[in-house]
Design a protein around this motif. Structure first.
Motif, PDB file in Angstrom:
ATOM      1  N   HIS A   8     -15.627   9.313  -0.228  1.00 50.69           N
ATOM      2  CA  HIS A   8     -14.540   9.023   0.709  1.00 50.69           C
ATOM      3  C   HIS A   8     -14.048  10.243   1.477  1.00 50.69           C
ATOM      4  O   HIS A   8     -13.182  10.107   2.348  1.00 50.69           O
TER       5      HIS A   8
ATOM      6  N   THR B 184      -9.708  12.873   2.202  1.00 52.24           N
ATOM      7  CA  THR B 184      -8.897  11.915   2.949  1.00 52.24           C
ATOM      8  C   THR B 184      -7.746  11.401   2.088  1.00 52.24           C
ATOM      9  O   THR B 184      -7.736  11.567   0.866  1.00 52.24           O
TER      10      THR B 184
ATOM     11  N   ASP C  99      -7.341   8.341   1.571  1.00 52.34           N
ATOM     12  CA  ASP C  99      -7.938   7.303   0.726  1.00 52.34           C
ATOM     13  C   ASP C  99      -8.335   7.879  -0.635  1.00 52.34           C
ATOM     14  O   ASP C  99      -8.114   7.242  -1.676  1.00 52.34           O
ATOM     15  N   SER C 100      -8.922   9.071  -0.639  1.00 51.45           N
ATOM     16  CA  SER C 100      -9.297   9.697  -1.912  1.00 51.45           C
ATOM     17  C   SER C 100      -8.066   9.986  -2.751  1.00 51.45           C
ATOM     18  O   SER C 100      -8.073   9.789  -3.977  1.00 51.45           O
TER      19      SER C 100
ATOM     20  N   VAL D 122      -4.001  15.808   2.773  1.00 51.74           N
ATOM     21  CA  VAL D 122      -5.362  16.086   2.336  1.00 51.74           C
ATOM     22  C   VAL D 122      -5.606  17.586   2.144  1.00 51.74           C
ATOM     23  O   VAL D 122      -6.516  17.972   1.402  1.00 51.74           O
TER      24      VAL D 122
ATOM     25  N   ARG E  41     -19.239  16.841   3.054  1.00 48.35           N
ATOM     26  CA  ARG E  41     -17.869  16.579   3.487  1.00 48.35           C
ATOM     27  C   ARG E  41     -17.141  17.863   3.890  1.00 48.35           C
ATOM     28  O   ARG E  41     -15.975  17.799   4.277  1.00 48.35           O
TER      29      ARG E  41
ATOM     30  N   GLU F 142     -15.466  18.403   7.328  1.00 46.54           N
ATOM     31  CA  GLU F 142     -14.149  17.773   7.421  1.00 46.54           C
ATOM     32  C   GLU F 142     -13.075  18.721   6.891  1.00 46.54           C
ATOM     33  O   GLU F 142     -12.004  18.861   7.497  1.00 46.54           O
TER      34      GLU F 142
END
Length: 255
Positions: free
Chosen positions: A61, A64, A66-67, A89, A142, A145
């Motif tokens: 994920h 984020t 969401d994580s 984040v 990742r 990001e």
């Protein structure tokens, strides 16, 4: 200007400033930490539990919200518990940075001798730097990001602070005993080398990251030949900055 360029420019600016700092009257090793005393946990228990659980979701994920939410649920907390992390984040990214830095002390051990010779500080610095870079592998897909988040103006100062702490940790674990102005130059140049190699690694498709290892070796060799003296640090930073950008562009990085 790309996020990578902004972060790289901020790093170079910070390290240029270090060349004009006045050295303290060194009576003992200057450091970000001391192993003479028990160190408190880097994160409060509830935060550590959520961040640890959230970190397990990063490969799927990303770094984020969401994580973070999934981590809170896994840890037995409500989604609203993410309010414990006012930087969002970035706090998850910082968790990765801090925990991997602290892990170096246990994950990399050096014998007293190798092939009948004592291992030099330079060789230890290389091994520790490679070990830290390889710790990014599980989340490397990742990491672009994460770099984009760290390049945001709000998060550049804490990102640079942690980068400086990493450089100090590596030199300390390598056995550096400098108590003069070189204390600054060694940490500034290693920080620049590490950050450039980390960006390069995100684009490296070679087997076992052999090109990243070569990139690191080339930067360390540049340092030995050009950047070993205080008066040369600004020159070395400019040189390695331009050469690094050219190499990164050849790998398709937008800088």
């Amino acid at each position: 200007m790309s996020t990578t360029t902004r972060l790289h420019s901020a790093i170079l600016g910070t390290f240029r400033a270090s060349t004009v700092r006045t050295a303290p009257a060194f009576k003992q090793r200057c450091a970000y930490h001391s192993y003479d005393y028990a160190q408190p946990p880097p994160f409060p228990p509830a935060e550590a539990k959520i961040l640890s659980s959230a970190y397990a979701h990063v490969p799927n994920h990303g770094f984020t919200i969401d994580s973070l939410k999934l981590g809170a649920r896994d840890a037995g907390y409500l989604d609203a518990s993410t309010n414990l992390f006012p930087r969002g984040v970035f706090d998850l990214i910082n968790y990765h940075l801090v925990m991997q830095r602290l892990a170096l002390k246990e994950s990399v051990q050096f014998p007293d001798e190798k092939d009948g010779k004592r291992i030099g500080v330079g060789s230890k610095v290389r091994s520790l730097t490679l070990a830290r870079l390889r710790a990014n592998e599980p989340v490397l897909h990742r990491w672009q990001e994460a770099l984009a988040v760290m390049a945001q103006p709000t998060y550049i100062p804490p990102s640079l602070h942690e980068l400086a702490a990493l450089a100090d940790e590596i030199w300390f674990l390598a056995g550096d005993q400098s108590v003069d102005m070189s204390w600054y130059t060694k940490r500034a140049t290693l920080s620049t080398i590490y950050s450039a190699t980390e960006v390069f690694m995100t684009q490296d498709t070679s087997k076992d990251f052999v090109e990243t290892e070569q990139f690191l070796d080339n930067r360390l060799q540049d340092l030995q030949s050009v950047g070993g003296f205080m008066g040369k640090l600004g020159e070395w930073v400019n040189y390695t900055g331009h050469s690094t950008i050219n190499v990164l562009r050849s790998k398709g990085v937008r800088v």
